[in-house]
Design a protein around this motif. Structure first.
Motif, short mmCIF file in Angstrom:
data_model
loop_
_atom_site.label_atom_id
_atom_site.label_comp_id
_atom_site.label_asym_id
_atom_site.label_seq_id
_atom_site.Cartn_x
_atom_site.Cartn_y
_atom_site.Cartn_z
N SER A 24 0.81 -1.23 0.00
CA SER A 24 0.00 0.00 0.00
C SER A 24 0.84 1.27 0.00
N VAL A 25 2.16 1.14 -0.06
CA VAL A 25 3.06 2.30 0.00
C VAL A 25 3.73 2.49 -1.36
N PHE A 26 3.80 3.78 -1.86
CA PHE A 26 4.35 4.08 -3.18
C PHE A 26 5.36 5.24 -3.06
N THR A 35 7.04 10.09 -0.48
CA THR A 35 6.32 8.82 -0.22
C THR A 35 4.84 9.14 -0.03
N ALA A 36 3.99 8.23 -0.49
CA ALA A 36 2.52 8.30 -0.28
C ALA A 36 2.02 6.90 0.04
N PHE A 37 0.90 6.83 0.76
CA PHE A 37 0.32 5.51 1.12
C PHE A 37 -1.20 5.58 1.01
N VAL A 38 -1.79 4.43 0.65
CA VAL A 38 -3.25 4.29 0.52
C VAL A 38 -3.83 4.12 1.91
N VAL A 39 -4.97 4.77 2.18
CA VAL A 39 -5.60 4.71 3.48
C VAL A 39 -7.11 4.62 3.31
N GLY A 40 -7.72 3.96 4.24
CA GLY A 40 -9.18 3.87 4.27
C GLY A 40 -9.76 3.04 3.15
N LYS A 41 -11.07 3.27 2.93
CA LYS A 41 -11.82 2.53 1.92
C LYS A 41 -11.75 3.25 0.58
N PRO A 42 -11.98 2.52 -0.52
CA PRO A 42 -11.95 3.17 -1.83
C PRO A 42 -13.02 4.25 -1.94
N GLU A 90 4.81 5.45 -8.16
CA GLU A 90 5.75 4.49 -8.74
C GLU A 90 6.03 3.34 -7.76
N ARG A 91 6.07 2.15 -8.35
CA ARG A 91 6.46 0.93 -7.60
C ARG A 91 7.25 0.07 -8.56
N THR A 92 8.51 -0.15 -8.25
CA THR A 92 9.43 -0.88 -9.11
C THR A 92 9.32 -0.35 -10.53
N ASP A 93 8.80 -1.15 -11.46
CA ASP A 93 8.72 -0.71 -12.85
C ASP A 93 7.30 -0.29 -13.23
N GLN A 94 6.42 -0.09 -12.25
CA GLN A 94 5.05 0.32 -12.51
C GLN A 94 4.89 1.81 -12.18
#
Length: 409
Positions: free
Chosen positions: A233-235, A245-252, A281-285
């Motif tokens: 959940s961390v990008f 850095t940013a992270f996903v939180v809560g419900k969609p 970004e995450r690895t190559d995505q």
């Protein structure tokens, strides 16, 4: 045919007379034919001997038709001819009544067949044809007495009583054995029930201890497990020339879009330049994201991405000093970096913007906007800064401040 009378004046008999030589001492002109009389079973008188009186007869002489039978006195002589035997002839079917001394004829199979009656003397005729020959039983030749019915009945009764006694004893023994077996089975059931209860008590105790151990294990600080749960959940966020850095939180959000938190100073250049698009970004995505809202005072920004990502859970209560934490981010652009430490203090921010969390986990430029996670894998803060010219002093915005400002937790 002539009628002859003996010297004693006996009853005349009729029959064919034949003359024979005259006996010595007889005053008659010549011997007469033998006189025929009715014989009786086993009562033939022995033949008379010349010159001796005739023995008494057991039965009276037969009477002439129409004449009464004269009684015969014991010892009376029977009329007859001297020197001539007397032959008794019984009419067919005429038998005298039984006397007290007469024995029944033998039964077939008990004794040997009775011998035919012998003539009273040699030359005397036997019984008429059709008349059974009867004779006395030999002395002491009575049939042996057989077992009487009462004796057999008593024997059967005794045998039945013995059998009943044996059956009663066997039944009693079996009942006793069954009773003992029932007692043993009951005792075994009791022991099994007690053992089952003990096992259930021990099992309950083990379950309680296992639950406590699970809670302890869950409460135990495990950076590896925390990192495995949090990293998806961390990008790394790229906003213009700056990274953070940013992270996903809560419900969609509506439409399945994901909500993310980061620091305002990470996207400040894009926001101030009028732009709203950044990249995750995450690895190559690489995923596009939009800046939705910012909080300059608390250094928080709200991003939204179209991709579907799992969100992290926020802690319901503030952290305490000494609590262990994990910081995840991309220091100097290095994604998926994990560092650990403890909460040093929960203090008020010097700029007067509110309270901040002080921790000792190492952070560097690029960790800004990354989540600070407790041992329960819950977000407790957003890493925002570090003290210059010092080591082990990091600062984070409490997650409650961010949630209260954006309502996306």
């Amino acid at each position: 045919m002539t009628a002859g009378y003996g010297p004693g004046g006996g009853t005349p008999t009729q029959g064919t007379e034949e003359r024979g030589p005259q006996a010595a001492g007889d005053d008659r002109p010549g011997p007469l034919a033998p006189r025929i009389e009715r014989p009786w079973p086993s009562a033939y008188p022995p033949p008379s001997v010349p010159g001796q009186p005739a023995p008494p007869s057991a039965y009276p002489p037969p009477s002439a038709p129409g004449q009464p039978t004269p009684p015969s006195a014991p010892g009376a002589e029977q009329p007859g001819l001297a020197g001539q035997p007397t032959i008794d002839i019984a009419p067919a079917g005429a038998y005298p009544p039984p006397s007290g001394t007469w024995s029944p004829p033998p039964q077939p199979g008990q004794w040997s067949a009775a011998a035919p009656a012998a003539p009273a003397y040699p030359g005397a005729p036997g019984p008429f044809p059709g008349t059974p020959a009867l004779g006395p039983f030999p002395p002491g030749a009575m049939p042996p007495p057989g077992p009487s019915a009462p004796h057999r009945g008593r024997g059967l009764t005794v045998a039945a009583l013995v059998l009943a006694g044996v059956l009663a004893v066997v039944t009693g023994v079996q009942a006793y054995q069954i009773d003992r077996l029932s007692d043993r089975v009951a005792a075994t059931d009791g022991r099994l029930a007690a053992a089952r209860e003990g096992a259930e008590v021990r099992l309950d105790g083990l379950e309680q201890r296992a639950g406590a151990l699970e809670k302890q294990a869950g409460a135990a600080f495990n950076p590896e497990a925390i990192a495995s749960a949090v990293l998806p959940s961390v990008f790394r966020v790229r906003a213009g020339q700056f990274t953070g850095t940013a992270f996903v939180v809560g419900k969609p959000a509506a439409g399945g879009a994901a909500n993310l938190f980061t620091n305002f100073h990470v996207v400040e250049s894009v926001w101030e330049g009028g732009g709203r698009q950044v990249f995750l970004e995450r690895t190559d995505q690489r995923f596009p994201a939009t800046i939705v809202k910012v909080d300059k005072d608390n250094d928080v920004a709200h991003l939204r991405a179209t991709g579907r990502f799992s969100g992290l859970t926020t802690a319901p209560s503030p952290v305490k000093s000494g609590q262990q934490i994990v910081v995840v981010g991309a220091p100097l652009g290095l994604a998926d970096t994990v560092t650990t430490g403890v909460v040093s203090a929960f203090r008020k921010d010097e700029d007067g913007s509110g309270q901040v969390i002080q921790f000792d986990a190492p952070i560097n430029p690029g960790n800004s906007g990354g989540p600070v996670i407790n041992g329960a894998k819950q977000v407790v803060g957003i890493a925002t800064a570090k003290a210059r010219d010092a080591e082990g002093i990091g600062l984070a915005v409490p997650i409650k401040t961010a949630c209260d400002g954006f309502r996306i937790c």
